[in-house]
Enzyme design. Structure first.
Site, PDB file in Angstrom:
ATOM      1  N   LYS A 164      -4.061 -17.983  56.421  1.00 42.91           N
ATOM      2  CA  LYS A 164      -3.729 -17.661  55.023  1.00 42.91           C
ATOM      3  C   LYS A 164      -2.245 -17.311  54.872  1.00 42.91           C
ATOM      4  CE  LYS A 164      -4.666 -13.355  53.455  1.00 42.91           C
ATOM      5  NZ  LYS A 164      -3.598 -12.552  52.834  1.00 42.91           N
ATOM      6  N   ASN A 165      -1.760 -16.432  55.763  1.00 44.53           N
ATOM      7  CA  ASN A 165      -0.408 -15.912  55.554  1.00 44.53           C
ATOM      8  C   ASN A 165       0.693 -16.884  55.982  1.00 44.53           C
ATOM      9  OD1 ASN A 165      -1.462 -13.699  54.351  1.00 44.53           O
ATOM     10  ND2 ASN A 165      -1.249 -12.336  56.129  1.00 44.53           N
ATOM     11  N   CYS A 181      -0.204  -1.216  45.616  1.00 43.64           N
ATOM     12  CA  CYS A 181      -1.543  -1.783  45.788  1.00 43.64           C
ATOM     13  C   CYS A 181      -2.335  -0.874  46.709  1.00 43.64           C
ATOM     14  CB  CYS A 181      -1.473  -3.212  46.295  1.00 43.64           C
ATOM     15  SG  CYS A 181      -1.122  -3.363  48.025  1.00 43.64           S
ATOM     16  N   ARG A 211       4.574  -0.596  48.726  1.00 40.19           N
ATOM     17  CA  ARG A 211       5.061  -1.956  49.000  1.00 40.19           C
ATOM     18  C   ARG A 211       6.216  -2.398  48.094  1.00 40.19           C
ATOM     19  NH1 ARG A 211       0.030  -5.823  49.980  1.00 40.19           N
ATOM     20  NH2 ARG A 211       1.540  -6.983  51.218  1.00 40.19           N
ATOM     21  N   ASP A 232      -2.959  -5.868  60.068  1.00 41.56           N
ATOM     22  CA  ASP A 232      -4.103  -6.507  59.402  1.00 41.56           C
ATOM     23  C   ASP A 232      -5.392  -6.417  60.226  1.00 41.56           C
ATOM     24  OD1 ASP A 232      -2.429  -7.096  57.341  1.00 41.56           O
ATOM     25  OD2 ASP A 232      -2.175  -9.210  57.847  1.00 41.56           O
ATOM     26  N   ARG A 241     -10.765 -13.265  49.444  1.00 43.96           N
ATOM     27  CA  ARG A 241      -9.334 -13.563  49.382  1.00 43.96           C
ATOM     28  C   ARG A 241      -8.811 -14.102  50.703  1.00 43.96           C
ATOM     29  NH1 ARG A 241      -5.813  -9.068  46.360  1.00 43.96           N
ATOM     30  NH2 ARG A 241      -4.302 -10.648  46.951  1.00 43.96           N
TER      31      ARG A 241
END
Ligand code: EPZ
Length: 422
Positions: free
Chosen positions: A22-23, A118, A123, A306, A398
């Site tokens: 994803k990233n 968030c 952030r 993560d 997500r």
């Protein structure tokens, strides 16, 4: 809203194929804005965040066609029609701010709603913005929007005050079409950044130093659209290894790049799990002698933030004491209260978390608050006694492709109940 029902206690076993990262995919999709014509991206995971990024580039004038069966995405750019990204899109996904780099490089302007805080912390994006200023952009903040303007960017030297994945990617995308030489220091070394750099180089960019702290970019006049395959997702890979460990199962992840999962494999070995790996696979087996360890999240190649939440869920049922130190985000601990509801013994002191292993977790109704906190609850539920109901599973949608299907293939008793709860 959908919920997960997970009957825990069974050991996972078998093989699971890892999806595209994803990233890495998110900035690469945006970087396709840098070339007119048709870009083809392979191994794109079918995720909510990817869909959001497709809306983002569509808003700027791109057309796309996403074949989710084949995980292949075609993006067509004829021109950038719009340089403004509204609050509605940025609030859905902060990574939308990746458009700033390509927009500045191609149109000399970018108006992007400033993302708010968030669930995992405040952030800020000051590093992105001072980097754009160093490249010659003027930045102002008006009505919640960051406005960046330049008559033309110029190559420059810029040292980031802290390692930032997002700022490294954004500045690379701005610099590839910028006249002269740009030197970025204190860069992120994450595989996602290297993948973005490899994609840009395939398009014709001149970049050296990828995967090191210092990246040099010689600006070129034009980039060409290409076909490119995204790397496998190291966080998804780590999550399945951790889930297997929590259920004392024996799982092999395939289609992975073991060299990207090194820190996670080391932490699991230190806990006493048996890990083996080959060219594109990693397997994990339990052992009788498990023990606690110390895990400190760090920029790559350190232990990824993560995976902090998922490995904390595992730590709750490892005999002895585990210590987790979160150094990247200041309050990425929303999973702690939920894990406690399942019987975990966890003490938080600032950024240090002390976890005393318990024999068993117990099922309880719990709620996801962000993507990786969500993964932690799935790990805990798979290991717990009884049936756990997990709400707000859209967070996991997500970032984990077909999570319930993949876990079912590994023998988990997991059901996605459509409209099952708030
Ligand atoms: C990326 O976020 C990832 N997101 C995150 O993955 C990941 O947790 C994070 O990198 C760290 O590895 C994407 O790739 C889309 P940073 P990013 O800029 O780029 C501070 C997931 O679960 N900072 O490296 O936003 C920041 O507050 C997600 O998949 C500034 O102070 O992270 C943080 O403390 C969530 N000013 C630290 O740097 C800035 O201008 C690292 O953040 C930028 C960052």
């Amino acid at each position: 809203m959908d919920i997960y029902r997970i009957k825990g206690g069974g050991a996972l076993s078998g093989e699971v194929k890892i999806s595209g990262a994803k990233n890495a995919a998110l900035p690469i999709i945006v970087a396709s804005l840098l070339a007119d014509g048709e870009t083809t991206l392979k191994n794109i995971p079918d995720l909510k965040d990817i869909r959001t990024m497709l809306e983002v580039i569509q808003c700027l004038g791109a057309e796309y066609d996403f074949n989710t069966e084949k995980n292949t995405l075609r993006i067509r750019i004829s021109s950038i029609k719009n340089a403004e990204l509204p609050y509605e899109l940025v609030k859905t996904m902060r990574a939308s701010y990746y458009v700033m780099g390509p927009l500045l490089a191609r149109t000399g302007e970018a108006d992007v709603s400033l993302p708010g805080g968030c669930a995992i912390g405040e952030r800020p994006m000051d590093i992105h913005l001072s980097g754009f200023e160093a490249l010659g952009a003027e930045i102002s903040l008006e009505h919640g929007y960051v406005k960046a303007r330049t008559s033309s960017l110029r190559g420059s030297e810029f040292k980031m005050r802290a390692v930032s994945v997002g700022a490294t990617a954004n500045l690379m995308m701005a610099a590839v079409l910028t006249k002269g030489k740009t030197v970025l220091e204190n860069c992120a070394m994450e595989p996602d950044i290297v993948d973005l750099g490899n994609f840009l180089m395939k398009m014709g960019a001149k970049i050296s130093g990828l995967g090191t702290e210092r990246i040099e970019i010689e600006g070129v006049k034009k980039l060409d659209p290409v076909t490119y395959t995204i790397i496998p997702d190291r966080i998804e890979a780590g999550t399945y290894l951790i889930a297997s460990a929590a259920t004392r199962g024996s799982v092999t992840i395939t289609g992975a790049m073991p060299e990207h999962v090194g820190a996670c494999m080391s932490a699991l070995s230190e806990m006493g799990f048996t890990i083996e790996s080959g060219r594109d696979w990693v397997s994990i087996r339990p052992s009788k002698a498990l023990k606690g360890t110390v895990i400190r999240t760090m920029p790559y190649p350190g232990f990824p933030t993560d995976l902090q939440a998922p490995i904390m869920a595992l730590a709750t049922i490892i005999p002895g004491i585990n210590v987790v130190i979160e150094t990247i985000f200041e309050r990425r601990f929303t999973h702690v209260a939920e894990l406690r509801r399942m019987g975990a013994d966890i003490t938080v002191e600032g950024s240090v978390v002390i976890i005393k292993g318990v024999k068993k977790l117990m099922s309880a109704p719990v709620m996801m608050s962000d993507l990786r906190a969500g993964a932690a609850l799935v790990v805990a539920a798979l290991a717990a006694q009884g049936e756990t109901e997990i709400r707000r599973i859209y967070h996991c949608d997500r970032g984990y492709e077909r999570l319930d299907e993949k876990l079912t293939l590994l023998g988990a008793a997991i059901t996605r109940v459509k409209g099952g709860g708030l």
